[in-house]
Design an enzyme around this catalytic site. Structure first.
Site, short mmCIF file in Angstrom:
data_model
loop_
_atom_site.label_atom_id
_atom_site.label_comp_id
_atom_site.label_asym_id
_atom_site.label_seq_id
_atom_site.Cartn_x
_atom_site.Cartn_y
_atom_site.Cartn_z
N CYS A 1 -10.25 -3.51 -4.80
CA CYS A 1 -9.19 -4.44 -5.22
C CYS A 1 -9.78 -5.71 -5.83
O CYS A 1 -9.20 -6.26 -6.78
CB CYS A 1 -8.29 -4.78 -4.05
N CYS B 1 -10.06 -5.41 -0.32
CA CYS B 1 -11.20 -4.49 -0.30
C CYS B 1 -12.00 -4.65 -1.61
O CYS B 1 -11.55 -5.29 -2.57
CB CYS B 1 -10.72 -3.06 -0.11
N ASN C 1 0.84 -1.19 0.00
CA ASN C 1 0.00 0.00 0.00
C ASN C 1 0.88 1.25 0.00
O ASN C 1 2.00 1.25 0.50
CB ASN C 1 -1.03 0.00 1.13
N GLU D 1 0.27 5.05 0.69
CA GLU D 1 -0.66 6.09 1.15
C GLU D 1 -0.15 7.47 0.77
O GLU D 1 0.99 7.65 0.35
CB GLU D 1 -0.84 5.96 2.67
N GLU E 1 -2.69 -4.47 -3.60
CA GLU E 1 -3.07 -5.31 -4.74
C GLU E 1 -3.09 -4.48 -6.02
O GLU E 1 -2.70 -4.94 -7.10
CB GLU E 1 -4.47 -5.92 -4.52
N CYS F 1 -3.97 0.82 -2.77
CA CYS F 1 -3.88 -0.46 -2.08
C CYS F 1 -2.75 -1.31 -2.67
O CYS F 1 -2.36 -1.14 -3.84
CB CYS F 1 -5.19 -1.24 -2.22
N1 THU Z 1 -5.42 -1.69 2.00
C1 THU Z 1 -4.80 -2.41 1.01
O1 THU Z 1 -3.66 -2.14 0.64
N2 THU Z 1 -5.49 -3.43 0.44
C2 THU Z 1 -6.74 -3.81 0.80
O2 THU Z 1 -7.32 -4.69 0.16
C3 THU Z 1 -7.37 -3.21 1.97
C4 THU Z 1 -6.76 -1.95 2.47
C5 THU Z 1 -4.70 -0.57 2.61
C6 THU Z 1 -5.28 0.79 2.28
C7 THU Z 1 -4.76 1.62 3.42
O3 THU Z 1 -3.44 2.06 3.09
C8 THU Z 1 -4.66 0.64 4.58
O4 THU Z 1 -4.72 -0.66 4.01
C9 THU Z 1 -5.77 0.79 5.62
O5 THU Z 1 -7.02 0.75 5.01
#
Ligand code: THU
Length: 146
Positions: free
Chosen positions: A98, A95, A45, A47, A58, A56
């Site tokens: 994704c 999520c 991830n 941010e 994925e 994210c």
């Molecule tokens: N996140 C992912 O990288 N993949 C997912 O499928 C769920 C959430 C990340 C997004 C954010 O940086 C952190 O997890 C908290 O939501």
């Protein structure tokens, strides 16, 4: 039964998560995509100070697969995640956005994809098929793209 291939993919995702840029959520996620030639492409991830545009793990991994022209070669994906500085063992799950992005690769590859999920720590791995995570998916086939 989780085979050694799945365990290796989870391990690659775990390694990638070490490089997560997640100073806001403090939730590190790693993803690893297995291609049909055995290559593994990872992502974390990523941010942003403008929270809503964060990426994210994925999505980052599959974006890299796309940059290599290999979306049709995807055979499996692993995702691990948990709070930094906590030994979270419960498997996380991709999520919704994704799942839709994984589906793009699945439909182009012409196969359902196994999704191996794990926590930031521990040995527990849960295995799902994308079609169970995202039933009745909308994808490229609906637009006549194969
Ligand atoms: N996140 C992912 O990288 N993949 C997912 O499928 C769920 C959430 C990340 C997004 C954010 O940086 C952190 O997890 C908290 O939501």
């Amino acid at each position: 039964m989780i085979d050694q291939g799945a365990q290796a993919l989870v391990k690659a995702a775990r390694g990638a998560a070490k490089h997560a840029h997640a100073p806001y959520s403090k939730f590190a996620v790693g993803a690893a995509v297995l291609l049909d030639d055995g290559t593994v492409v990872t992502g974390t991830n990523f941010e942003n100070a403008s929270y809503g545009i964060s990426l994210c793990a994925e999505t980052v991994a599959l974006g890299t697969v796309n940059a290599q022209g290999k979306l049709r070669n995807v055979v499996a994906i692993a995702v691990i995640g948990g709070r930094m500085d906590h030994a979270d063992t419960a498997p996380i799950s991709p999520c919704g956005r994704c799942r839709q992005i994984i589906n793009e690769a699945a439909q182009l590859a012409g196969r359902d994809l196994p999704v191996f999920c794990a926590g930031a720590a521990g040995d527990e791995i849960s295995a799902h098929m994308l079609s169970d995570l995202l039933p009745h998916a909308f994808g490229p086939a609906d637009l006549g793209i194969r």
